[in-house]
Motif scaffolding. Structure first.
Motif, mmCIF file in Angstrom:
data_model
loop_
_atom_site.group_PDB
_atom_site.id
_atom_site.type_symbol
_atom_site.label_atom_id
_atom_site.label_comp_id
_atom_site.label_asym_id
_atom_site.label_seq_id
_atom_site.Cartn_x
_atom_site.Cartn_y
_atom_site.Cartn_z
ATOM 1 N N THR A 245 0.782 -1.156 0.203
ATOM 2 C CA THR A 245 0.181 -0.083 0.189
ATOM 3 C C THR A 245 0.868 1.365 0.083
ATOM 4 O O THR A 245 2.091 1.036 0.442
ATOM 5 C CB THR A 245 -0.696 0.119 1.191
ATOM 6 O OG1 THR A 245 -0.169 0.209 2.434
ATOM 7 C CG2 THR A 245 -1.748 -1.261 1.532
ATOM 8 N N PRO A 246 0.444 2.444 -0.249
ATOM 9 C CA PRO A 246 1.250 3.430 -0.185
ATOM 10 C C PRO A 246 1.727 3.779 1.192
ATOM 11 O O PRO A 246 3.004 4.423 1.010
ATOM 12 C CB PRO A 246 0.152 4.746 -0.415
ATOM 13 C CG PRO A 246 -0.543 3.992 -1.390
ATOM 14 C CD PRO A 246 -0.753 3.004 -0.782
ATOM 15 N N GLN A 247 0.952 3.495 2.252
ATOM 16 C CA GLN A 247 1.578 3.549 3.546
ATOM 17 C C GLN A 247 2.849 2.496 3.952
ATOM 18 O O GLN A 247 3.572 2.852 4.708
ATOM 19 C CB GLN A 247 0.508 3.198 4.488
ATOM 20 C CG GLN A 247 -0.785 4.322 4.494
ATOM 21 C CD GLN A 247 -1.590 3.973 3.157
ATOM 22 O OE1 GLN A 247 -1.567 3.046 2.888
ATOM 23 N NE2 GLN A 247 -2.071 5.345 2.935
ATOM 24 N N ASN A 248 3.004 1.355 3.291
ATOM 25 C CA ASN A 248 3.976 0.577 3.588
ATOM 26 C C ASN A 248 4.907 0.365 2.606
ATOM 27 O O ASN A 248 5.890 -0.336 2.381
ATOM 28 C CB ASN A 248 3.533 -0.729 4.118
ATOM 29 C CG ASN A 248 2.812 -1.806 2.957
ATOM 30 O OD1 ASN A 248 3.007 -1.425 1.875
ATOM 31 N ND2 ASN A 248 1.998 -2.371 3.427
ATOM 32 N N ASP A 249 4.812 1.408 1.315
ATOM 33 C CA ASP A 249 5.746 1.187 0.405
ATOM 34 C C ASP A 249 7.150 2.182 0.830
ATOM 35 O O ASP A 249 7.130 2.544 1.975
ATOM 36 C CB ASP A 249 5.256 1.947 -0.866
ATOM 37 C CG ASP A 249 6.176 1.851 -2.219
ATOM 38 O OD1 ASP A 249 7.188 1.205 -1.896
ATOM 39 O OD2 ASP A 249 5.598 2.243 -3.111
ATOM 40 N N VAL A 250 8.229 1.737 0.055
ATOM 41 C CA VAL A 250 9.338 2.478 0.373
ATOM 42 C C VAL A 250 9.840 3.415 -0.627
ATOM 43 O O VAL A 250 9.316 3.490 -1.673
ATOM 44 C CB VAL A 250 10.616 1.456 0.601
ATOM 45 C CG1 VAL A 250 10.486 0.505 1.567
ATOM 46 C CG2 VAL A 250 11.028 0.755 -0.791
ATOM 47 N N ALA A 251 10.632 4.305 -0.440
ATOM 48 C CA ALA A 251 10.922 5.464 -1.312
ATOM 49 C C ALA A 251 11.771 5.019 -2.461
ATOM 50 O O ALA A 251 12.590 4.202 -2.154
ATOM 51 C CB ALA A 251 11.768 6.683 -0.641
ATOM 52 N N PRO A 252 11.546 5.401 -3.782
ATOM 53 C CA PRO A 252 12.195 4.879 -4.718
ATOM 54 C C PRO A 252 13.604 5.380 -4.725
ATOM 55 O O PRO A 252 13.951 6.423 -4.398
ATOM 56 C CB PRO A 252 11.310 5.271 -5.925
ATOM 57 C CG PRO A 252 10.459 6.680 -5.432
ATOM 58 C CD PRO A 252 10.304 6.438 -4.097
ATOM 59 N N GLY B 60 -16.239 -2.196 1.830
ATOM 60 C CA GLY B 60 -15.759 -1.166 2.327
ATOM 61 C C GLY B 60 -14.202 -1.236 2.655
ATOM 62 O O GLY B 60 -13.711 -0.081 3.429
ATOM 63 N N ALA B 61 -13.592 -2.085 2.342
ATOM 64 C CA ALA B 61 -12.297 -2.209 2.578
ATOM 65 C C ALA B 61 -11.274 -1.312 1.901
ATOM 66 O O ALA B 61 -11.534 -1.056 0.792
ATOM 67 C CB ALA B 61 -11.651 -3.849 2.242
ATOM 68 N N PRO B 62 -10.249 -0.827 2.482
ATOM 69 C CA PRO B 62 -9.423 0.075 1.911
ATOM 70 C C PRO B 62 -8.627 -0.894 0.912
ATOM 71 O O PRO B 62 -7.923 -1.664 1.300
ATOM 72 C CB PRO B 62 -8.355 0.540 2.736
ATOM 73 C CG PRO B 62 -8.532 -0.186 4.177
ATOM 74 C CD PRO B 62 -10.019 -0.983 4.017
ATOM 75 N N VAL B 63 -8.454 -0.494 -0.425
ATOM 76 C CA VAL B 63 -7.694 -1.565 -1.406
ATOM 77 C C VAL B 63 -6.811 -0.504 -2.179
ATOM 78 O O VAL B 63 -7.241 0.656 -2.613
ATOM 79 C CB VAL B 63 -8.808 -2.284 -2.450
ATOM 80 C CG1 VAL B 63 -8.084 -2.942 -3.508
ATOM 81 C CG2 VAL B 63 -9.606 -3.007 -1.491
ATOM 82 N N ILE C 39 -5.254 -8.345 -3.967
ATOM 83 C CA ILE C 39 -6.511 -7.434 -3.418
ATOM 84 C C ILE C 39 -7.323 -8.161 -2.641
ATOM 85 O O ILE C 39 -7.795 -7.483 -1.758
ATOM 86 C CB ILE C 39 -7.125 -7.043 -4.952
ATOM 87 C CG1 ILE C 39 -6.084 -6.375 -5.816
ATOM 88 C CG2 ILE C 39 -8.347 -6.218 -4.620
ATOM 89 C CD1 ILE C 39 -6.433 -5.881 -7.192
ATOM 90 N N HIS C 40 -7.592 -9.394 -3.027
ATOM 91 C CA HIS C 40 -8.572 -10.401 -2.072
ATOM 92 C C HIS C 40 -8.031 -10.254 -0.684
ATOM 93 O O HIS C 40 -8.622 -10.195 0.387
ATOM 94 C CB HIS C 40 -8.798 -11.645 -2.668
ATOM 95 C CG HIS C 40 -9.805 -11.346 -3.721
ATOM 96 N ND1 HIS C 40 -11.216 -11.194 -3.199
ATOM 97 C CD2 HIS C 40 -9.683 -11.810 -5.036
ATOM 98 C CE1 HIS C 40 -11.801 -11.157 -4.673
ATOM 99 N NE2 HIS C 40 -10.986 -11.394 -5.600
ATOM 100 N N LYS C 41 -6.854 -10.345 -0.425
ATOM 101 C CA LYS C 41 -6.103 -10.437 0.987
ATOM 102 C C LYS C 41 -6.460 -9.281 1.883
ATOM 103 O O LYS C 41 -6.667 -9.128 2.756
ATOM 104 C CB LYS C 41 -4.642 -10.597 0.656
ATOM 105 C CG LYS C 41 -3.796 -11.160 1.947
ATOM 106 C CD LYS C 41 -2.372 -11.314 1.822
ATOM 107 C CE LYS C 41 -1.641 -11.752 2.934
ATOM 108 N NZ LYS C 41 -0.263 -12.082 2.820
ATOM 109 N N GLN C 42 -6.120 -7.859 0.839
ATOM 110 C CA GLN C 42 -6.555 -6.714 1.482
ATOM 111 C C GLN C 42 -7.996 -6.542 2.059
ATOM 112 O O GLN C 42 -8.271 -6.364 2.939
ATOM 113 C CB GLN C 42 -6.500 -5.491 0.388
ATOM 114 C CG GLN C 42 -4.704 -5.170 0.239
ATOM 115 C CD GLN C 42 -4.686 -4.100 -0.745
ATOM 116 O OE1 GLN C 42 -4.794 -3.131 -0.736
ATOM 117 N NE2 GLN C 42 -4.081 -4.561 -1.880
#
Length: 322
Positions: free
Chosen positions: A168-175, A283-286, A313-316
């Motif tokens: 997700t954008p929250q757990n991504d790392v800086a490129p 309602g899940a954030p995806v 996606i289904h895991k999220q």
């Protein structure tokens, strides 16, 4: 190419060549010099850091699929010697599920699926990577529904609290790679088409697609024609009506002997509040990490390759609903 081994005549030759050397010639340890020590590799199921993690994952995959072949269908690329390159490498892979591993006990099933890897390279090394594998196609061929496989993953990883989190954008790392591609008109055209589709304008299909378009879609699905193109993109958008669509990288090329073509890396981030591609709304954030390739002909977009990982996606969704 400056800084690259002279045995590689150009960037596509480098990318296709090292892929064969690593996987099919079992030169896995060459990742010690083809990949930088601290490379981030992002895929929809998460981020791994470093070439040692890549080496371990490669050996594990080869143990489960010992006869795996990786056919380089295309490398759509941008960049130069001074700033480095970005290759979007589309692979058709074949493999036999001959060993026990991440996909369970060996079944002997013969598989066929696609991967697209966006790799940043300079001086004979890859130093940043984004990779999407058609996991939905793999598990379906093994007789498992993607949602069921995601549920099994969560259980095997210790339940919702302990399970590995998808990207997700929250757990991504800086490129490490900071480029955005090129401004070639073919890439801009494809970016306009996807942006209009994500703006719920499916009428763009009849305006910009060849009526005979061939669509190679997630899950190993191949379809043809305007109706199927509009249905695929419409269902994806309907499943996340409030989502933000973003194009992260864009390449267009017109090379001699090849159709004009484009590669886009994109994302769709929002809430699963609509019925569509991913089942009844939860309602899940995806976060959908996608990579697409397109080839154009005299009557518009003639062939389209789209990849995202249905299992991730289904895991999220399942992690959200418990």
């Amino acid at each position: 190419m400056q800084g690259f081994d002279p045995k590689f005549r150009d960037l596509p030759d480098f990318i296709i060549g090292i892929t064969k050397e690593i996987w099919e010639e079992r030169g896995v340890e060459t990742l010690n010099h083809y990949y930088t020590p601290n490379i981030p590799v992002r895929s929809p199921d998460g981020v791994v850091i470093g070439n040692q993690a890549v080496i371990e994952a490669t050996w594990a995959t080869l143990a489960e699929f010992p006869d795996r072949q990786l056919f380089g269908e295309d490398v759509i690329w941008s960049g130069n010697d001074e700033d480095g390159y970005l290759s979007s490498h589309r692979i058709l892979s074949t493999a036999t599920h001959a060993g026990n591993g991440a996909f369970g006990a060996a079944t002997g099933t013969r598989l066929r699926y696609r991967i697209i890897a966006d790799c940043a390279a300079i001086n004979n090394q890859i130093y940043d990577e984004w990779l999407v594998r058609d996991l939905g196609a793999i598990v379906r061929q093994l007789g498992i529904d993607p949602r069921t496989f995601a549920a099994n993953q969560i259980e095997a990883e210790g339940g919702p609290e302990a399970a590995k989190q998808p990207l997700t954008p929250q757990n991504d790392v800086a490129p490490m790679y900071l480029g955005s591609g090129n401004t070639h008109e073919v890439g801009s055209t494809y970016a306009e088409i996807l942006s209009e589709l994500m703006g719920a304008r499916t009428d763009v299909v009849e305006q910009r697609y060849d009526r005979a378009v061939q669509l190679d879609l997630p899950g190993g699905v191949t379809e043809h024609g305007w109706d199927e193109a509009a249905r695929f993109w419409g269902d994806l958008r309907a499943s996340m009506p409030d989502a933000t669509f973003e194009i992260h990288h864009q390449i267009g090329r017109a090379d001699a002997g090849m159709a004009p073509r484009a590669a886009l890396r994109w994302s769709l981030t929002g809430s699963h509040t609509g019925a569509g591609t991913f089942g009844p709304p939860t309602g899940a954030p995806v976060h959908v990490m996608g990579i697409s390739h397109a080839e154009f002909g005299p009557r518009g977009l003639h062939r389209e390759f789209v990849l995202f990982d249905e299992v991730a996606i289904h895991k999220q969704i399942l992690l959200h609903i418990g």
